[in-house]
Design a protein around this motif. Structure first.
Motif, short mmCIF file in Angstrom:
data_model
loop_
_atom_site.label_atom_id
_atom_site.label_comp_id
_atom_site.label_asym_id
_atom_site.label_seq_id
_atom_site.Cartn_x
_atom_site.Cartn_y
_atom_site.Cartn_z
N VAL A 185 -15.02 -42.63 -17.60
CA VAL A 185 -14.71 -43.92 -16.99
C VAL A 185 -13.19 -44.05 -16.81
N VAL A 186 -12.42 -43.67 -17.82
CA VAL A 186 -10.97 -43.74 -17.73
C VAL A 186 -10.45 -42.82 -16.62
N VAL A 187 -10.97 -41.61 -16.55
CA VAL A 187 -10.54 -40.66 -15.52
C VAL A 187 -10.87 -41.19 -14.13
N MET A 188 -12.08 -41.71 -13.96
CA MET A 188 -12.46 -42.26 -12.65
C MET A 188 -11.57 -43.44 -12.27
N TYR A 204 -12.16 -34.24 -8.03
CA TYR A 204 -10.99 -33.83 -7.26
C TYR A 204 -11.13 -34.28 -5.81
N GLY A 205 -10.01 -34.36 -5.12
CA GLY A 205 -10.10 -34.74 -3.72
C GLY A 205 -8.76 -35.01 -3.08
N ILE A 206 -8.82 -35.26 -1.79
CA ILE A 206 -7.64 -35.56 -1.00
C ILE A 206 -7.82 -36.96 -0.44
N ASP A 207 -6.80 -37.79 -0.59
CA ASP A 207 -6.84 -39.20 -0.20
C ASP A 207 -8.06 -39.87 -0.82
N GLY A 208 -8.85 -40.58 -0.08
CA GLY A 208 -9.97 -41.33 -0.63
C GLY A 208 -11.28 -40.59 -0.57
N ASN A 209 -11.27 -39.26 -0.66
CA ASN A 209 -12.50 -38.47 -0.55
C ASN A 209 -12.74 -37.63 -1.81
N PRO A 210 -13.13 -38.27 -2.92
CA PRO A 210 -13.33 -37.49 -4.15
C PRO A 210 -14.63 -36.69 -4.14
N MET A 219 -2.19 -38.00 2.58
CA MET A 219 -1.12 -38.50 1.72
C MET A 219 -1.08 -37.87 0.32
N SER A 220 -2.25 -37.67 -0.30
CA SER A 220 -2.21 -37.23 -1.69
C SER A 220 -3.42 -36.39 -2.08
N ALA A 221 -3.24 -35.62 -3.14
CA ALA A 221 -4.30 -34.83 -3.75
C ALA A 221 -4.38 -35.22 -5.22
N ASN A 222 -5.60 -35.35 -5.75
CA ASN A 222 -5.81 -35.79 -7.12
C ASN A 222 -6.89 -34.96 -7.79
N VAL A 223 -6.72 -34.72 -9.09
CA VAL A 223 -7.73 -34.00 -9.85
C VAL A 223 -7.76 -34.55 -11.28
N ALA A 224 -8.98 -34.61 -11.84
CA ALA A 224 -9.16 -34.99 -13.24
C ALA A 224 -10.30 -34.14 -13.79
N VAL A 225 -10.11 -33.60 -14.99
CA VAL A 225 -11.09 -32.71 -15.60
C VAL A 225 -11.30 -33.13 -17.05
N GLY A 283 -6.29 -31.75 -27.96
CA GLY A 283 -7.19 -32.41 -28.89
C GLY A 283 -8.59 -31.84 -28.76
N GLN A 284 -9.54 -32.45 -29.43
CA GLN A 284 -10.91 -31.96 -29.35
C GLN A 284 -11.62 -32.49 -28.10
N TYR A 285 -11.32 -33.72 -27.70
CA TYR A 285 -11.90 -34.31 -26.50
C TYR A 285 -10.80 -34.34 -25.45
N LEU A 286 -10.94 -33.50 -24.45
CA LEU A 286 -9.85 -33.25 -23.50
C LEU A 286 -10.10 -33.93 -22.15
N SER A 287 -9.07 -34.57 -21.63
CA SER A 287 -9.13 -35.19 -20.32
C SER A 287 -7.73 -35.06 -19.69
N ALA A 288 -7.61 -34.23 -18.67
CA ALA A 288 -6.32 -34.01 -18.03
C ALA A 288 -6.42 -34.35 -16.56
N SER A 289 -5.33 -34.88 -16.01
CA SER A 289 -5.32 -35.23 -14.59
C SER A 289 -3.96 -34.90 -14.00
N ALA A 290 -3.94 -34.81 -12.66
CA ALA A 290 -2.69 -34.59 -11.93
C ALA A 290 -2.84 -35.19 -10.54
#
Length: 138
Positions: A15-18, A63-69, A92-98, A127-134
């Motif tokens: 939920v936080v990543v989204m 992951y996605g570009i602009d508003g197309n995840p 405009m932008s590229a986004n990823v969260a894993v 950590g043990q529960y991993l959530s990374a984004s860029a």
């Protein structure tokens, strides 16, 4: 009990990543008055990658570009890579969260955004529960 806590932590992390991704997509479009900026009308080849430390397990990627995840679920292993995506001219932008589960509290997760064959942005988590984004703005 431990499995239930793990599921709740993963759901909360997702939920936080989204929310972060949606916020990134919305704010990336808030300044659309840049018609005279060089390079804004060019398309790009984008690849998203993730790498977790040994013994960890990558589970989900958004992951996605602009508003197309795009959401990739039921992943496993320590590495993941998206297919190459060609952005539309003027994107405009590229986004990823894993999200991943680490083998221990010292586990790490690294996500990367590659644009036209060059590493442009990187995000990490530990950590043990991993959530990374860029996020990267073209």
């Amino acid at each position: 009990m431990k499995k239930m806590k793990l599921k709740n932590v993963l759901k909360g992390s997702f939920v936080v990543v989204m929310a972060a991704l949606i916020f990134g997509f919305v704010t990336s479009c808030s300044n659309d008055d840049d018609d005279n900026v060089p390079g804004t009308k060019k398309s790009h080849k984008v690849v998203f990658k993730a790498e977790a430390s040994a013994g960890s397990n990558i589970e989900i990627a958004v992951y996605g570009i602009d508003g197309n995840p795009t959401t990739a679920t039921s992943l496993s292993g320590t590495t993941w890579s998206s297919p190459e995506i060609t952005s539309e001219a003027g994107a405009m932008s590229a986004n990823v969260a894993v999200n991943a589960i680490g083998a221990s509290a010292s586990s790490t997760l690294k996500v990367q955004i590659w644009v036209d064959g060059e590493l442009k942005k990187e995000g990490t988590s530990s950590g043990q529960y991993l959530s990374a984004s860029a996020a990267y703005t073209f």
